[in-house]
Motif scaffolding. Structure first.
Motif, PDB file in Angstrom:
ATOM      1  N   GLU A  93       0.828  -1.210   0.000  1.00 30.94           N
ATOM      2  CA  GLU A  93       0.000   0.000   0.000  1.00 30.94           C
ATOM      3  C   GLU A  93       0.858   1.254   0.000  1.00 30.94           C
ATOM      4  O   GLU A  93       0.631   2.194  -0.763  1.00 30.94           O
ATOM      5  CB  GLU A  93      -0.866   0.018   1.260  1.00 30.94           C
ATOM      6  N   ARG A  94       1.856   1.259   0.900  1.00 31.46           N
ATOM      7  CA  ARG A  94       2.735   2.428   0.997  1.00 31.46           C
ATOM      8  C   ARG A  94       3.457   2.674  -0.323  1.00 31.46           C
ATOM      9  O   ARG A  94       3.535   3.800  -0.806  1.00 31.46           O
ATOM     10  CB  ARG A  94       3.780   2.208   2.094  1.00 31.46           C
ATOM     11  N   LEU A  95       3.987   1.595  -0.931  1.00 32.59           N
ATOM     12  CA  LEU A  95       4.735   1.760  -2.170  1.00 32.59           C
ATOM     13  C   LEU A  95       3.826   2.256  -3.289  1.00 32.59           C
ATOM     14  O   LEU A  95       4.259   3.032  -4.146  1.00 32.59           O
ATOM     15  CB  LEU A  95       5.392   0.433  -2.560  1.00 32.59           C
ATOM     16  N   GLN A  96       2.553   1.829  -3.251  1.00 31.28           N
ATOM     17  CA  GLN A  96       1.627   2.294  -4.278  1.00 31.28           C
ATOM     18  C   GLN A  96       1.435   3.805  -4.176  1.00 31.28           C
ATOM     19  O   GLN A  96       1.522   4.522  -5.180  1.00 31.28           O
ATOM     20  CB  GLN A  96       0.283   1.574  -4.112  1.00 31.28           C
ATOM     21  N   SER A  97       1.204   4.301  -2.959  1.00 32.21           N
ATOM     22  CA  SER A  97       0.994   5.744  -2.840  1.00 32.21           C
ATOM     23  C   SER A  97       2.278   6.517  -3.108  1.00 32.21           C
ATOM     24  O   SER A  97       2.247   7.605  -3.686  1.00 32.21           O
ATOM     25  CB  SER A  97       0.411   6.092  -1.471  1.00 32.21           C
ATOM     26  N   LEU A  98       3.426   5.926  -2.742  1.00 29.69           N
ATOM     27  CA  LEU A  98       4.705   6.588  -3.035  1.00 29.69           C
ATOM     28  C   LEU A  98       4.923   6.664  -4.545  1.00 29.69           C
ATOM     29  O   LEU A  98       5.431   7.668  -5.065  1.00 29.69           O
ATOM     30  CB  LEU A  98       5.852   5.827  -2.382  1.00 29.69           C
ATOM     31  N   ALA A  99       4.548   5.596  -5.260  1.00 29.66           N
ATOM     32  CA  ALA A  99       4.716   5.593  -6.718  1.00 29.66           C
ATOM     33  C   ALA A  99       3.837   6.665  -7.342  1.00 29.66           C
ATOM     34  O   ALA A  99       4.255   7.369  -8.271  1.00 29.66           O
ATOM     35  CB  ALA A  99       4.373   4.214  -7.273  1.00 29.66           C
ATOM     36  N   ARG A 100       2.607   6.803  -6.812  1.00 29.37           N
ATOM     37  CA  ARG A 100       1.717   7.829  -7.364  1.00 29.37           C
ATOM     38  C   ARG A 100       2.324   9.208  -7.160  1.00 29.37           C
ATOM     39  O   ARG A 100       2.374  10.039  -8.083  1.00 29.37           O
ATOM     40  CB  ARG A 100       0.343   7.747  -6.694  1.00 29.37           C
ATOM     41  N   GLU A 101       2.830   9.456  -5.950  1.00 28.03           N
ATOM     42  CA  GLU A 101       3.431  10.764  -5.677  1.00 28.03           C
ATOM     43  C   GLU A 101       4.643  11.010  -6.566  1.00 28.03           C
ATOM     44  O   GLU A 101       4.867  12.120  -7.038  1.00 28.03           O
ATOM     45  CB  GLU A 101       3.845  10.856  -4.206  1.00 28.03           C
ATOM     46  N   ALA A 102       5.430   9.932  -6.803  1.00 30.85           N
ATOM     47  CA  ALA A 102       6.625  10.104  -7.631  1.00 30.85           C
ATOM     48  C   ALA A 102       6.249  10.477  -9.055  1.00 30.85           C
ATOM     49  O   ALA A 102       6.902  11.331  -9.672  1.00 30.85           O
ATOM     50  CB  ALA A 102       7.452   8.821  -7.616  1.00 30.85           C
ATOM     51  N   ALA A 114       9.162   5.955  -9.654  1.00 30.13           N
ATOM     52  CA  ALA A 114       7.869   5.270  -9.520  1.00 30.13           C
ATOM     53  C   ALA A 114       7.978   3.830 -10.004  1.00 30.13           C
ATOM     54  O   ALA A 114       7.421   2.914  -9.396  1.00 30.13           O
ATOM     55  CB  ALA A 114       6.808   6.012 -10.317  1.00 30.13           C
ATOM     56  N   ARG A 115       8.728   3.635 -11.096  1.00 25.61           N
ATOM     57  CA  ARG A 115       8.916   2.276 -11.618  1.00 25.61           C
ATOM     58  C   ARG A 115       9.581   1.387 -10.578  1.00 25.61           C
ATOM     59  O   ARG A 115       9.181   0.247 -10.369  1.00 25.61           O
ATOM     60  CB  ARG A 115       9.821   2.313 -12.849  1.00 25.61           C
ATOM     61  N   SER A 116      10.594   1.928  -9.926  1.00 22.14           N
ATOM     62  CA  SER A 116      11.292   1.079  -8.957  1.00 22.14           C
ATOM     63  C   SER A 116      10.377   0.759  -7.777  1.00 22.14           C
ATOM     64  O   SER A 116      10.436  -0.335  -7.223  1.00 22.14           O
ATOM     65  CB  SER A 116      12.576   1.750  -8.491  1.00 22.14           C
ATOM     66  N   HIS A 144       9.710  -3.261   8.035  1.00 24.22           N
ATOM     67  CA  HIS A 144       8.699  -2.525   7.287  1.00 24.22           C
ATOM     68  C   HIS A 144       9.345  -1.724   6.165  1.00 24.22           C
ATOM     69  O   HIS A 144      10.561  -1.711   6.020  1.00 24.22           O
ATOM     70  CB  HIS A 144       7.933  -1.611   8.241  1.00 24.22           C
ATOM     71  N   GLU A 145       8.507  -1.052   5.390  1.00 20.67           N
ATOM     72  CA  GLU A 145       9.006  -0.260   4.274  1.00 20.67           C
ATOM     73  C   GLU A 145       9.697   0.989   4.810  1.00 20.67           C
ATOM     74  O   GLU A 145       9.127   1.708   5.631  1.00 20.67           O
ATOM     75  CB  GLU A 145       7.832   0.123   3.366  1.00 20.67           C
ATOM     76  N   LEU A 146      10.929   1.228   4.358  1.00 19.41           N
ATOM     77  CA  LEU A 146      11.677   2.393   4.832  1.00 19.41           C
ATOM     78  C   LEU A 146      11.533   3.571   3.878  1.00 19.41           C
ATOM     79  O   LEU A 146      11.710   4.724   4.283  1.00 19.41           O
ATOM     80  CB  LEU A 146      13.157   2.045   4.986  1.00 19.41           C
ATOM     81  N   VAL A 147      11.208   3.272   2.617  1.00 19.06           N
ATOM     82  CA  VAL A 147      11.087   4.349   1.636  1.00 19.06           C
ATOM     83  C   VAL A 147       9.973   5.297   2.063  1.00 19.06           C
ATOM     84  O   VAL A 147       8.900   4.857   2.465  1.00 19.06           O
ATOM     85  CB  VAL A 147      10.801   3.747   0.241  1.00 19.06           C
ATOM     86  N   GLY A 148      10.267   6.579   2.014  1.00 19.06           N
ATOM     87  CA  GLY A 148       9.263   7.568   2.373  1.00 19.06           C
ATOM     88  C   GLY A 148       9.414   8.097   3.785  1.00 19.06           C
ATOM     89  O   GLY A 148       8.760   9.072   4.141  1.00 19.06           O
ATOM     90  N   LEU A 149      10.279   7.462   4.587  1.00 18.82           N
ATOM     91  CA  LEU A 149      10.457   7.932   5.952  1.00 18.82           C
ATOM     92  C   LEU A 149      11.556   8.991   6.012  1.00 18.82           C
ATOM     93  O   LEU A 149      12.500   8.973   5.225  1.00 18.82           O
ATOM     94  CB  LEU A 149      10.843   6.770   6.875  1.00 18.82           C
ATOM     95  N   ASP A 150      11.416   9.910   6.966  1.00 19.86           N
ATOM     96  CA  ASP A 150      12.481  10.875   7.210  1.00 19.86           C
ATOM     97  C   ASP A 150      13.517  10.227   8.113  1.00 19.86           C
ATOM     98  O   ASP A 150      13.172   9.553   9.081  1.00 19.86           O
ATOM     99  CB  ASP A 150      11.915  12.137   7.871  1.00 19.86           C
TER     100      ASP A 150
END
Lengths: 144, 94
Positions: free
Chosen positions: A62-71, A80-82, B11-17
């Motif tokens: 879920e987190r990666l999906q929203s991060l990809a959208r923001e990217a 976003a691809r990564s 957990h996922e670290l990408v996106g964290l400060d």
């Protein structure tokens, strides 16, 4: 005249013998939670409590999906691809199905996150929607 | 099981400060930014004007969660990103 009757189930007897041997060998073995041999011994209290990895994996996706959208919104399509590839890999490792929104908003060919009007075109046809990515690949899904 | 100090290393670290609190290389100490990418050995932090690649090994990171700051020894994070979540050897399928 008496004749020796052959045992009709020799294999069953052998198996029973094997199970009995296991009990003598591992008397503390917890049969109620046994899903695989070699674990679930009640005296193994040195093992830390297991975290639910499937839940964490779902949250990661879920987190990666929203991060990809923001990217993609920030113009960072390669990033976003990564993220999309990472989310797919997490799902693969944990045998999880990707959410439908994820499947429909990512390109199967180039793994980018699809934002309609930004890097994807959506056209409605009779019975289905056609999404065309900037890379040229098309995907379809039916009206719900 | 949301992102808590206990689940953070899996957990996922990408996106964290994140900020580098200590490291064997004195030049990377004090770097802070958002995690944008992760590999087995590196964390990529994006600051205001540049991107740093920081080796996880031999560094200590402070991650900002919404409520608190979590210090993580970089050794605990050295793993392939998708494999970090797994309970090693506890898979039902192997």
């Amino acid at each position: 005249m008496r004749r020796e009757v052959p045992d009709p189930f020799p294999l069953v007897k052998q198996l029973q013998g094997g199970i009995f041997w296991l009990f003598t060998k591992f008397p503390n073995y917890d049969l109620t939670s046994a899903s695989s041999f070699g674990r679930h011994f009640p005296d193994a209290d040195t093992v830390p409590p297991m975290t639910d990895e499937a839940t964490i994996a779902r949250e990661r996706i879920e987190r990666l999906q929203s991060l990809a959208r923001e990217a993609v919104q920030a113009g960072n399509e390669e990033r976003a691809r990564s993220y999309v590839r990472r989310a797919r890999r997490v799902a693969e490792r944990h045998r999880l199905r990707l959410p439908r929104s994820f499947e429909r908003s990512t390109c199967d060919a180039c793994d980018t996150y699809l934002l309609h009007g930004h890097n994807a075109r959506s056209r409605t046809q009779s019975g289905h929607v056609v999404i065309t990515c900037d890379c040229g690949s098309q995907s379809r899904y039916p009206y719900d | 099981m949301p992102l808590t100090p206990e689940t953070l290393p899996r957990h996922e670290l990408v996106g964290l400060d994140c900020e580098v609190v200590s490291a064997s290389n004195p030049d990377v100490v004090g770097i802070s930014g958002t995690v944008v990418m992760e590999t087995t050995q590196m964390l990529t932090l994006e600051g205001a004007d540049r991107v740093w690649h920081v080796p996880k090994d031999s560094a200590t990171f402070a991650f900002d969660l919404s409520t608190e700051t979590v210090l993580v020894d970089g050794d605990r994070l050295v793993a392939r990103p998708a494999r970090r979540t797994e309970n090693t050897g506890d898979s039902l399928w192997r």
